[in-house]
Design a protein around this motif. Structure first.
Motif, PDB file in Angstrom:
ATOM      1  N   PHE A 122       6.345  11.182 -36.516  1.00 27.16           N
ATOM      2  CA  PHE A 122       5.443  10.357 -37.320  1.00 27.16           C
ATOM      3  C   PHE A 122       4.472  11.273 -38.051  1.00 27.16           C
ATOM      4  CE2 PHE A 122       3.668  10.712 -33.048  1.00 27.16           C
ATOM      5  CZ  PHE A 122       2.394  11.185 -33.312  1.00 27.16           C
ATOM      6  N   GLU A 123       3.954  10.792 -39.163  1.00 31.42           N
ATOM      7  CA  GLU A 123       2.955  11.550 -39.919  1.00 31.42           C
ATOM      8  C   GLU A 123       1.650  11.543 -39.150  1.00 31.42           C
ATOM      9  OE1 GLU A 123       3.277  12.997 -42.981  1.00 31.42           O
ATOM     10  OE2 GLU A 123       5.429  12.485 -43.028  1.00 31.42           O
ATOM     11  N   SER A 124       0.945  12.653 -39.159  1.00 37.38           N
ATOM     12  CA  SER A 124      -0.372  12.690 -38.536  1.00 37.38           C
ATOM     13  C   SER A 124      -1.258  11.611 -39.174  1.00 37.38           C
ATOM     14  CB  SER A 124      -0.991  14.072 -38.756  1.00 37.38           C
ATOM     15  OG  SER A 124      -2.154  14.179 -38.007  1.00 37.38           O
ATOM     16  N   GLY A 125      -1.807  10.746 -38.370  1.00 36.57           N
ATOM     17  CA  GLY A 125      -2.598   9.628 -38.890  1.00 36.57           C
ATOM     18  C   GLY A 125      -1.775   8.365 -39.062  1.00 36.57           C
ATOM     19  N   GLY A 126      -0.472   8.471 -38.834  1.00 34.36           N
ATOM     20  CA  GLY A 126       0.416   7.332 -39.030  1.00 34.36           C
ATOM     21  C   GLY A 126       0.455   6.392 -37.834  1.00 34.36           C
ATOM     22  N   GLN A 136      -1.523   3.853 -33.070  1.00 28.34           N
ATOM     23  CA  GLN A 136      -2.064   4.527 -34.255  1.00 28.34           C
ATOM     24  C   GLN A 136      -2.419   5.953 -33.852  1.00 28.34           C
ATOM     25  OE1 GLN A 136      -5.685   2.849 -35.893  1.00 28.34           O
ATOM     26  NE2 GLN A 136      -6.010   4.667 -37.164  1.00 28.34           N
ATOM     27  N   SER A 137      -1.948   6.917 -34.620  1.00 31.17           N
ATOM     28  CA  SER A 137      -2.279   8.315 -34.298  1.00 31.17           C
ATOM     29  C   SER A 137      -3.473   8.764 -35.124  1.00 31.17           C
ATOM     30  CB  SER A 137      -1.075   9.215 -34.565  1.00 31.17           C
ATOM     31  OG  SER A 137      -0.879   9.364 -35.954  1.00 31.17           O
ATOM     32  N   ILE A 138      -4.241   9.661 -34.569  1.00 25.25           N
ATOM     33  CA  ILE A 138      -5.398  10.237 -35.272  1.00 25.25           C
ATOM     34  C   ILE A 138      -5.397  11.739 -34.993  1.00 25.25           C
ATOM     35  CG2 ILE A 138      -7.916  10.259 -35.503  1.00 25.25           C
ATOM     36  CD1 ILE A 138      -6.643   7.355 -33.670  1.00 25.25           C
ATOM     37  N   SER A 139      -5.508  12.524 -36.030  1.00 27.45           N
ATOM     38  CA  SER A 139      -5.546  13.973 -35.860  1.00 27.45           C
ATOM     39  C   SER A 139      -6.859  14.373 -35.183  1.00 27.45           C
ATOM     40  CB  SER A 139      -5.428  14.610 -37.249  1.00 27.45           C
ATOM     41  OG  SER A 139      -5.516  15.993 -37.137  1.00 27.45           O
ATOM     42  N   ALA A 146      -2.816  18.491 -32.958  1.00 29.75           N
ATOM     43  CA  ALA A 146      -2.868  17.559 -31.834  1.00 29.75           C
ATOM     44  C   ALA A 146      -3.305  16.184 -32.329  1.00 29.75           C
ATOM     45  CB  ALA A 146      -3.832  18.063 -30.768  1.00 29.75           C
ATOM     46  N   SER A 147      -2.880  15.165 -31.586  1.00 31.86           N
ATOM     47  CA  SER A 147      -3.195  13.784 -31.959  1.00 31.86           C
ATOM     48  C   SER A 147      -3.875  13.073 -30.806  1.00 31.86           C
ATOM     49  CB  SER A 147      -1.907  13.009 -32.283  1.00 31.86           C
ATOM     50  OG  SER A 147      -1.144  13.677 -33.260  1.00 31.86           O
ATOM     51  N   GLY A 148      -4.817  12.199 -31.165  1.00 33.84           N
ATOM     52  CA  GLY A 148      -5.306  11.181 -30.243  1.00 33.84           C
ATOM     53  C   GLY A 148      -4.649   9.875 -30.639  1.00 33.84           C
ATOM     54  N   TYR A 149      -4.838   8.830 -29.824  1.00 30.86           N
ATOM     55  CA  TYR A 149      -4.137   7.573 -30.111  1.00 30.86           C
ATOM     56  C   TYR A 149      -5.009   6.358 -29.844  1.00 30.86           C
ATOM     57  CZ  TYR A 149      -0.043  10.536 -30.181  1.00 30.86           C
ATOM     58  OH  TYR A 149       0.850  11.535 -30.494  1.00 30.86           O
ATOM     59  N   ILE A 150      -4.700   5.313 -30.598  1.00 28.34           N
ATOM     60  CA  ILE A 150      -5.184   3.975 -30.285  1.00 28.34           C
ATOM     61  C   ILE A 150      -3.941   3.161 -29.943  1.00 28.34           C
ATOM     62  CG2 ILE A 150      -6.241   1.897 -31.224  1.00 28.34           C
ATOM     63  CD1 ILE A 150      -7.981   3.753 -32.961  1.00 28.34           C
ATOM     64  N   VAL A 151      -3.942   2.575 -28.747  1.00 31.43           N
ATOM     65  CA  VAL A 151      -2.755   1.910 -28.212  1.00 31.43           C
ATOM     66  C   VAL A 151      -3.085   0.440 -27.991  1.00 31.43           C
ATOM     67  CG1 VAL A 151      -1.147   1.837 -26.267  1.00 31.43           C
ATOM     68  CG2 VAL A 151      -2.095   4.034 -27.015  1.00 31.43           C
ATOM     69  N   SER A 152      -2.232  -0.443 -28.515  1.00 33.18           N
ATOM     70  CA  SER A 152      -2.480  -1.871 -28.358  1.00 33.18           C
ATOM     71  C   SER A 152      -1.213  -2.601 -27.929  1.00 33.18           C
ATOM     72  CB  SER A 152      -2.973  -2.457 -29.685  1.00 33.18           C
ATOM     73  OG  SER A 152      -3.043  -3.865 -29.585  1.00 33.18           O
TER      74      SER A 152
END
Ligand SMILES: [Zn+2]
Length: 256
Positions: A122-126, A136-139, A146-152
């Motif tokens: 996936f694209e960073s931020g995608g 949702q990924s967040i750089s 590295a990515s952080g995430y929002i998971v729902s």
């Protein structure tokens, strides 16, 4: 949503220890964020059900259990293990881990049922889906991409920073997330090792407190993860000065 940080080591009585050497957070026994201890300490149910693995980055403590998890399941998989990661991380896995020297290149192998490993870049931020979850990924700001995430799951939402130093983007994303129940944020080193934390792109209790000033949601729980095991007691003691945080208990099942 059920969330569990898998143990990574045992104590002197042979029981799961609170020390966190490796990072794997399993959600609803079906999806895991990182695979540090996945092969070593997941339950039988998780071994049967987890087919989606989301990676924050490629540092060893986050991927150590990935090759063995696939290996353990190789003959019995009826669908591939799907590894969700940015392309840069996938390239590192293929070059440095699944390169035939460290471990087999599972992406080129099949069992009687078909492929055993499938990459889902996936694209960073995608955004993307993993099993029943929207992600949702967040750089974030770490030593490697590295990515952080929002998971729902459609009802509850949780945020996870992964390894990171100071950053604004993920807090902006957390502030915009609906139904945010909890955030998991890293804090690797004690305050007196701020310099080491700086060069390795990690947080200390002091810098974590500054970061939490960016979190506008005053309702959600804040759990601290990724405490370096050698400094755990010191970090835990210093976190007493940081408002609203709780150290995530290794092995405990949380429900949101
Ligand atoms: Zn790292």
């Amino acid at each position: 949503m059920k969330l569990q940080m898998l143990p990574s080591t045992i104590d002197e009585n042979g029981r799961a220890s609170a020390r966190q050497h490796l990072m794997s957070v399993v959600i609803d026994d079906r999806v895991t964020i990182d695979a540090g201890s996945l092969a070593f300490s997941c339950t039988d149910l998780q071994r049967q059900q987890v087919r989606d693995i989301i990676l924050t980055h490629t540092h060893l403590d986050h991927i150590a259990g990935l090759p063995l998890f696939i290996d353990d399941l190789f003959a019995t998989l009826t669908e591939p293990i799907r590894v969700h990661a940015i392309q840069a991380a996938i390239d590192i896995l293929e070059r440095d881990i699944f390169n035939w020297y460290v471990y087999p290149r599972f992406s080129e192998l099949t069992n009687d049922n078909g492929p055993v490993l499938e990459y889902r870049p996936f694209e960073s931020g995608g955004s993307f889906e993993a099993a029943h979850l929207q992600i949702q990924s967040i750089s974030v700001n770490h030593k490697v991409s590295a990515s952080g995430y929002i998971v729902s799951d459609g009802e509850a939402t949780i945020g996870i920073t992964g390894d990171t130093a100071e950053t604004d983007e993920i807090w902006t994303a957390f502030n915009a997330a609906a139904n945010l129940k909890a955030v998991l944020v890293e804090c690797a080193f004690p305050n007196d090792l701020a310099e080491l934390a700086g060069v390795s792109n990690h947080l200390t209790p002091r810098t974590l407190a500054d970061e939490l000033g960016k979190l506008k949601n005053t309702e959600c729980d804040v759990y601290v993860i990724n405490l370096k095991p050698m400094y755990r007691d010191k970090v835990v003691a210093q976190l007493a000065d940081v408002p609203r945080v709780e150290v995530l208990e290794v092995g405990k099942v949380y429900e949101f």
